[in-house]
Design a protein around this motif. Sequence first.
Motif, PDB file in Angstrom:
ATOM      1  N   GLY A 149      -5.050 -14.107  -0.870  1.00  0.00           N
ATOM      2  CA  GLY A 149      -4.541 -14.943  -1.521  1.00  0.00           C
ATOM      3  C   GLY A 149      -3.031 -14.593  -2.030  1.00  0.00           C
ATOM      4  O   GLY A 149      -2.452 -14.941  -3.110  1.00  0.00           O
ATOM      5  N   LYS A 150      -2.294 -13.977  -1.132  1.00  0.00           N
ATOM      6  CA  LYS A 150      -0.947 -13.335  -1.570  1.00  0.00           C
ATOM      7  C   LYS A 150       0.132 -13.993  -0.452  1.00  0.00           C
ATOM      8  O   LYS A 150      -0.254 -14.136   0.579  1.00  0.00           O
ATOM      9  CB  LYS A 150      -0.862 -11.911  -1.354  1.00  0.00           C
ATOM     10  N   ILE A 151       1.354 -14.074  -0.915  1.00  0.00           N
ATOM     11  CA  ILE A 151       2.438 -14.520  -0.288  1.00  0.00           C
ATOM     12  C   ILE A 151       3.269 -13.096  -0.178  1.00  0.00           C
ATOM     13  O   ILE A 151       3.903 -12.605  -1.362  1.00  0.00           O
ATOM     14  CB  ILE A 151       3.339 -15.591  -0.533  1.00  0.00           C
TER      15      ILE A 151
ATOM     16  N   TYR B  87       0.090 -24.331   1.342  1.00  0.00           N
ATOM     17  CA  TYR B  87      -0.264 -22.729   1.495  1.00  0.00           C
ATOM     18  C   TYR B  87      -1.825 -22.954   0.829  1.00  0.00           C
ATOM     19  O   TYR B  87      -1.848 -23.615  -0.297  1.00  0.00           O
ATOM     20  CB  TYR B  87       0.479 -21.881   0.535  1.00  0.00           C
TER      21      TYR B  87
ATOM     22  N   ILE C 272       9.248 -17.194  -3.862  1.00  0.00           N
ATOM     23  CA  ILE C 272       7.793 -17.513  -3.485  1.00  0.00           C
ATOM     24  C   ILE C 272       6.968 -16.343  -3.142  1.00  0.00           C
ATOM     25  O   ILE C 272       5.739 -16.358  -2.592  1.00  0.00           O
ATOM     26  CB  ILE C 272       7.911 -18.644  -2.289  1.00  0.00           C
ATOM     27  N   PHE C 273       7.740 -15.176  -3.260  1.00  0.00           N
ATOM     28  CA  PHE C 273       6.751 -13.902  -2.701  1.00  0.00           C
ATOM     29  C   PHE C 273       5.891 -13.369  -3.877  1.00  0.00           C
ATOM     30  O   PHE C 273       6.453 -13.478  -5.356  1.00  0.00           O
ATOM     31  CB  PHE C 273       7.675 -12.922  -2.421  1.00  0.00           C
ATOM     32  N   ASP C 274       4.747 -12.795  -3.884  1.00  0.00           N
ATOM     33  CA  ASP C 274       4.147 -12.227  -4.784  1.00  0.00           C
ATOM     34  C   ASP C 274       4.453 -10.786  -4.455  1.00  0.00           C
ATOM     35  O   ASP C 274       4.699  -9.920  -5.575  1.00  0.00           O
ATOM     36  CB  ASP C 274       2.454 -11.830  -4.379  1.00  0.00           C
TER      37      ASP C 274
END
Lengths: 233, 124
Positions: free
Chosen positions: A30-32, A174, A193-195
């Motif tokens: 569940g990560k970007i 996503y 948009i990154f984690d």
Amino acid sequence: MSDLLQLDGVSKSYGAKRALNSVSLTIGSGKIVGLLGSNGSGKSTLMKIAAGLIPNYEGHVWINGQPVGRTSRSLTSFMPDQPLTESWMRVKDAIAFYKDFYADFDTEKANDMLKFMRLERDARVSSLSKGMQKRLQLTLALSRNARLYLLDEPIGGVDPVARGKILDAIVEYYDENSSLLIATHLMQDIERIFDEVVFLKDGELILHEEVETIRANNGQSVDEKFKEVFDDA
Amino acid sequence: MSIEFDNNLPIYLQIMNYMKKQIVIGKLKAGDKIPSVRELAVELQINPNTVQRTFQELEREQIVETRRGLGRYVTSEEAKIMEIKKEMAGDLIDRFIQGMQELGFQNDDIVSIVAEAVNDEDRG
């Protein structure tokens, strides 16, 4: 095991050139995640190893707890920097090609994404602009029901409008049960948009951190952090 | 909804502040439904997990509440909204006073300067 991608001491050389040097890395579900580094830092090599496309390397790689290999390839969807489509193809042929090739290809999602991306089904792939090419490649990669999506330079060499559209599509399509690893050397617009981000330099992992932590602890944007780390070139 | 993000600050804090402001100025009213995580992520072009975190923090501060199966709503307690308003005013005043003190003004001076400025504004 909730780790979707795990690398343990992964090294890879091309002749005398060391592309990756003992990289260990874990990415959860569940990560970007942004995979950041300048050209030649080993980003593509790492992606291809995770995608199961490079068989010979040192170290260990697991996808969703399974060693990378034939079975793990059904869990990973790779968007290469260079298109996989053939020049004779029209957009609809590329869709049909992927559908034949991958059992998990979701044609409905692909058609939906084509509309979102404003791609004409009858357009020739070879006539598409670079931005439109990237949109098509992203459509093909994200329309598979995979667990780990590996996107190599999805916004490389495209104009700001196409870049915005590609980022919109990534957020829109996503799926929270999967993870995205996005290799890029461009930070503009995309860092939101990154984690997490992973910095690669000369084949070595030098930072793996949550982006909000970078902002909170250092009052720095990912872009600034990146420049700080890579500025000695 | 549009926010000019500053990439040097945590994004979830910026969205929190934005939503609090929307509530205080009445763009979002007590009891209004707020967008879903996905809707807001797409609209703002940001990571859905960041939006999720924003909403969790707003819930923790009891500014929004989740109604099972229905979605998230702005608190219906007007007192809570007044509290946010006071908190935001407090932040502004703290920053202002600190800035004035750094310029070398004493507290009495600050009060009279503010009183003068407010009067000027009243006269137009």
